[in-house]
Design a protein around this motif. Structure first.
Motif, short mmCIF file in Angstrom:
data_model
loop_
_atom_site.label_atom_id
_atom_site.label_comp_id
_atom_site.label_asym_id
_atom_site.label_seq_id
_atom_site.Cartn_x
_atom_site.Cartn_y
_atom_site.Cartn_z
N ASN A 56 0.83 -1.19 0.00
CA ASN A 56 0.00 0.00 0.00
C ASN A 56 0.87 1.26 0.00
O ASN A 56 1.54 1.56 0.96
CB ASN A 56 -0.89 -0.03 1.25
N GLN A 57 0.85 1.98 -1.12
CA GLN A 57 1.72 3.13 -1.25
C GLN A 57 1.42 4.20 -0.20
O GLN A 57 2.33 4.86 0.30
CB GLN A 57 1.55 3.73 -2.66
N ALA A 58 0.15 4.40 0.10
CA ALA A 58 -0.22 5.47 1.04
C ALA A 58 0.31 5.19 2.44
O ALA A 58 0.49 6.11 3.23
CB ALA A 58 -1.73 5.64 1.08
N GLY A 59 0.54 3.94 2.77
CA GLY A 59 1.01 3.59 4.10
C GLY A 59 2.51 3.53 4.24
O GLY A 59 3.01 3.19 5.31
N HIS A 60 3.25 3.85 3.18
CA HIS A 60 4.70 3.77 3.26
C HIS A 60 5.26 4.72 4.29
O HIS A 60 4.85 5.87 4.40
CB HIS A 60 5.32 4.09 1.92
N VAL A 61 6.24 4.24 5.02
CA VAL A 61 6.99 5.07 5.94
C VAL A 61 8.17 5.72 5.22
O VAL A 61 8.47 6.89 5.39
CB VAL A 61 7.48 4.23 7.14
N LEU B 191 -3.70 12.01 6.92
CA LEU B 191 -3.27 12.56 8.21
C LEU B 191 -2.29 11.61 8.88
O LEU B 191 -1.25 12.04 9.41
CB LEU B 191 -4.49 12.80 9.11
N TRP B 192 -2.62 10.32 8.87
CA TRP B 192 -1.71 9.35 9.49
C TRP B 192 -0.43 9.21 8.68
O TRP B 192 0.66 8.99 9.25
CB TRP B 192 -2.41 7.99 9.63
N SER B 193 -0.50 9.33 7.36
CA SER B 193 0.72 9.28 6.56
C SER B 193 1.68 10.40 6.95
O SER B 193 2.89 10.19 7.02
CB SER B 193 0.37 9.40 5.07
N VAL B 194 1.14 11.57 7.22
CA VAL B 194 1.98 12.69 7.67
C VAL B 194 2.60 12.38 9.03
O VAL B 194 3.77 12.67 9.28
CB VAL B 194 1.15 13.99 7.73
N MET B 195 1.83 11.78 9.92
CA MET B 195 2.33 11.47 11.25
C MET B 195 3.44 10.42 11.22
O MET B 195 4.32 10.41 12.08
CB MET B 195 1.18 10.98 12.14
N TYR B 196 3.39 9.51 10.23
CA TYR B 196 4.30 8.37 10.24
C TYR B 196 5.43 8.45 9.21
O TYR B 196 6.33 7.61 9.23
CB TYR B 196 3.52 7.08 9.98
N MET B 197 5.40 9.40 8.29
CA MET B 197 6.41 9.37 7.22
C MET B 197 7.81 9.55 7.81
O MET B 197 8.07 10.50 8.55
CB MET B 197 6.10 10.43 6.16
N GLY B 198 8.69 8.63 7.48
CA GLY B 198 10.00 8.60 8.12
C GLY B 198 11.10 9.27 7.32
O GLY B 198 12.00 9.90 7.89
N ALA B 199 11.07 9.12 6.00
CA ALA B 199 12.15 9.67 5.18
C ALA B 199 11.68 9.80 3.74
O ALA B 199 10.71 9.15 3.32
CB ALA B 199 13.39 8.78 5.25
N VAL B 200 12.39 10.64 3.00
CA VAL B 200 12.08 10.82 1.58
C VAL B 200 13.40 10.97 0.82
O VAL B 200 14.39 11.48 1.36
CB VAL B 200 11.17 12.05 1.36
N HIS B 201 13.41 10.49 -0.41
CA HIS B 201 14.59 10.58 -1.27
C HIS B 201 14.45 11.86 -2.12
O HIS B 201 13.69 11.88 -3.08
CB HIS B 201 14.65 9.34 -2.16
N ALA C 8 1.94 19.33 12.88
CA ALA C 8 1.12 19.90 13.96
C ALA C 8 -0.34 20.02 13.52
O ALA C 8 -1.26 19.75 14.30
CB ALA C 8 1.67 21.27 14.34
N HIS C 9 -0.53 20.39 12.27
CA HIS C 9 -1.89 20.50 11.73
C HIS C 9 -2.56 19.12 11.69
O HIS C 9 -3.72 18.97 12.08
CB HIS C 9 -1.82 21.09 10.32
N ALA C 10 -1.83 18.11 11.23
CA ALA C 10 -2.38 16.75 11.14
C ALA C 10 -2.73 16.23 12.53
O ALA C 10 -3.78 15.60 12.74
CB ALA C 10 -1.38 15.82 10.46
N LYS C 11 -1.86 16.49 13.50
CA LYS C 11 -2.11 16.02 14.87
C LYS C 11 -3.37 16.66 15.43
O LYS C 11 -4.19 15.99 16.08
CB LYS C 11 -0.90 16.33 15.74
N GLU C 12 -3.53 17.96 15.20
CA GLU C 12 -4.71 18.66 15.70
C GLU C 12 -5.97 18.14 15.01
O GLU C 12 -7.02 17.98 15.66
CB GLU C 12 -4.56 20.16 15.47
N GLU C 13 -5.90 17.87 13.71
CA GLU C 13 -7.05 17.34 12.99
C GLU C 13 -7.45 15.97 13.54
O GLU C 13 -8.64 15.68 13.72
CB GLU C 13 -6.72 17.22 11.50
N LEU C 14 -6.46 15.11 13.80
CA LEU C 14 -6.76 13.79 14.35
C LEU C 14 -7.36 13.91 15.75
O LEU C 14 -8.26 13.14 16.12
CB LEU C 14 -5.47 12.95 14.40
N LYS C 15 -6.88 14.87 16.52
CA LYS C 15 -7.44 15.08 17.86
C LYS C 15 -8.89 15.54 17.77
O LYS C 15 -9.76 15.07 18.51
CB LYS C 15 -6.59 16.10 18.61
N GLN C 16 -9.15 16.46 16.84
CA GLN C 16 -10.51 16.95 16.67
C GLN C 16 -11.46 15.84 16.21
O GLN C 16 -12.64 15.81 16.57
CB GLN C 16 -10.54 18.11 15.67
#
Length: 496
Positions: free
Chosen positions: A346-351, A375-385, A408-416
């Motif tokens: 799943n491409q969207a779930g890549h770290v 939102l979760w992809s932003v929270m979990y993305m580890g690295a990019v080439h 920070a925006h993604a975290k607030e959205e998930l909290k809301q």
């Protein structure tokens, strides 16, 4: 009266200590102490003509000078000159080492790429927990890396990535690998039946594709070549290879060069992609000594030479490093966030090499509503080439500026939305008194809380933990734990 009070306090402290000790043994249920900057080390090979890019990808977004960087450059003279500069600028906290080029003009720096982890470990000793290992054009999102690694035990031999080359393809779900040690069986069972998030696109009029249930790797405690290999042979129907005298060959490189002497498994090894980034635990570095690494890359370890035209002389550095870990009993671990039903993950779930980790995607995230998946992809993305081109350095600094705002925006959205602490990483571990189920209609994990040990609903504890985390991030101080509730224990861990 004073004696009774002292005895009561001693009892409370003893109870809390016992609870903490039990939690530390319960890897799946406990939160480990948050990773500090000094626990992480960025390591990268580079050369004089690419040094500006290497500095950008290491320094952009760096949280503090406690996070160390080790560069391995092409000449001792350059390393000496740069270390002299660092001595005048101690806030950089950088170390420069050197390693010679290969004779092969097509891949001169690959021996340097291969040796970087061991040179860094030799220089620093056991003073870290994780090496963030990538090419000089790899950018790590450090807050997401900390989140990703929160349940991992760095004493275990981990080499963590979800970008694996296997059969000349980058994302085959059948590639030999394991899931992290702390992943619960209930999570594995749920992943087997959840719907495909990212099906391959088909041309109009083309017949539909049919896929079997996704092959789910086993949790590796630790992940060994034998365990990873048996998984792949099982899910591909090739289990008979376990009884054959010769290992199963899959890659063209292995078919050309063959297996090294003492090859440990019955199947070909996968290799990580250096540009995408990989996380290496101190436990993995202890497992493979510096001397063993030299033998992986050179026929003559004193002269640092290999037979021309051989695997050691010609293979890419990331392939050789993957093979070196494999030969010494360490296989690759997949974070498990991109498992999918179809052939590719799943491409969207890549770290690593996350689709969310681009300037366009981050800018868009600040302007438009994002789905929970993104939102979760932003929270979990580890690295990019970021690549090596005319705008690489500018892109890197743009990423560093955008990333904290978007996270920070993604975290607030998930909290809301009421789903913070209800993500894929949370679903991997056993939640106290609760139960995880996959909501196919909502395309997310749902957690039903149950009564926790402190006489509260677990949901209450989770909210307290979220509040505590926000206090830490804002610099507010917390009072010491006085009772043995789960919330107090979590606070004690977070302060560690």
């Amino acid at each position: 009266m004073t004696g009774k009070l002292i005895a009561r306090r001693v009892l409370v402290l003893a109870t809390l200590a016992l609870t903490l000790a039990c939690l530390q043994r319960d890897v799946a249920g406990a939160r480990r102490p948050a990773l500090r900057d000094e626990d992480l080390v960025l390591v990268r090979a580079t050369c004089e003509k690419r040094l500006d890019l290497a500095h950008a990808t290491a320094r952009a977004g760096r949280p503090s000078d406690a996070l160390r960087v080790v560069y391995v450059v092409d000449t001792p003279a350059l390393a000496t000159r740069l270390n002299a500069h660092v001595a005048r600028e101690p806030g950089l906290n950088e170390t420069y080492l050197s390693w010679p080029d290969r004779p092969d003009p097509r891949k001169p720096g690959d021996s340097r790429v291969a040796m970087v982890p061991w040179l860094a470990h030799k220089a620093l000793g056991d003073s870290y927990k994780w090496l963030l290992y990538g090419d000089d054009d790899t950018y790590f999102f450090l807050d997401s890396v900390r989140e990703l690694l929160r349940d991992y035990d760095p004493e275990l031999p981990y080499v963590v990535t979800d970008v694996l080359w296997h059969k000349r393809k980058r994302y085959l779900s059948e590639a030999p690998r394991c899931l992290p040690c702390h992943v619960e069986p209930a999570y594995v069972e749920k992943v087997k039946v959840r719907p495909d998030k990212d099906p391959p696109k088909r041309p109009d009029g083309a017949p539909p594709l049919h896929f079997y249930q996704p092959p789910i790797p086993p949790p590796g405690c630790p992940c060994t070549p034998e365990l990873a290999c048996e998984f792949t042979l099982n899910v591909t129907g090739g289990r008979q290879a376990l009884t054959k005298p010769m290992p199963r060959k899959w890659s063209p490189e292995t078919k050309y060069w063959g297996f090294p002497a003492g090859y440990p498994s019955k199947c070909d090894y996968p290799h990580f992609h250096g540009g995408s980034g990989v996380l290496v635990s101190v436990g993995a570095m202890r497992k493979v000594s510096y001397e063993a690494a030299l033998r992986c890359y050179y026929d003559d370890t004193a002269k640092l030479t290999a037979k021309p035209g051989s695997l050691k002389a010609d293979a890419h550095g990331d392939r050789m490093t993957s093979l070196c870990f494999w030969m010494n009993g360490v296989a690759l671990t997949d974070p498990g966030l991109g498992l999918s039903q179809h052939e590719h993950m799943n491409q969207a779930g890549h770290v690593f090499d996350s689709r969310a980790g681009s300037i366009g995607a981050l800018e868009r995230a600040l302007k438009e509503p994002m789905s929970e998946r993104w939102l979760w992809s932003v929270m979990y993305m580890g690295a990019v080439h970021v690549g090596h081109h005319a705008k690489s350095i500018e892109m890197t600094w743009q990423l560093a500026e955008l990333y904290p705002k978007v996270r920070a925006h993604a975290k607030e959205e998930l909290k809301q939305k009421g789903v913070l602490r209800r993500g894929e990483l949370d679903a991997q571990v056993l939640r106290r008194g609760g139960k995880w189920t996959w909501d196919a209609a909502g395309d997310r994990w749902d957690w039903a809380p149950g009564p926790g040990p402190g006489g509260k609903e677990d949901g209450e504890d989770e909210q307290e933990n979220d509040d505590e985390e926000e206090e830490q991030e804002s610099g507010a101080s917390a009072q010491p734990a006085a009772t043995g509730t789960w919330a107090d224990v979590d606070r004690a861990f977070q302060k560690g």
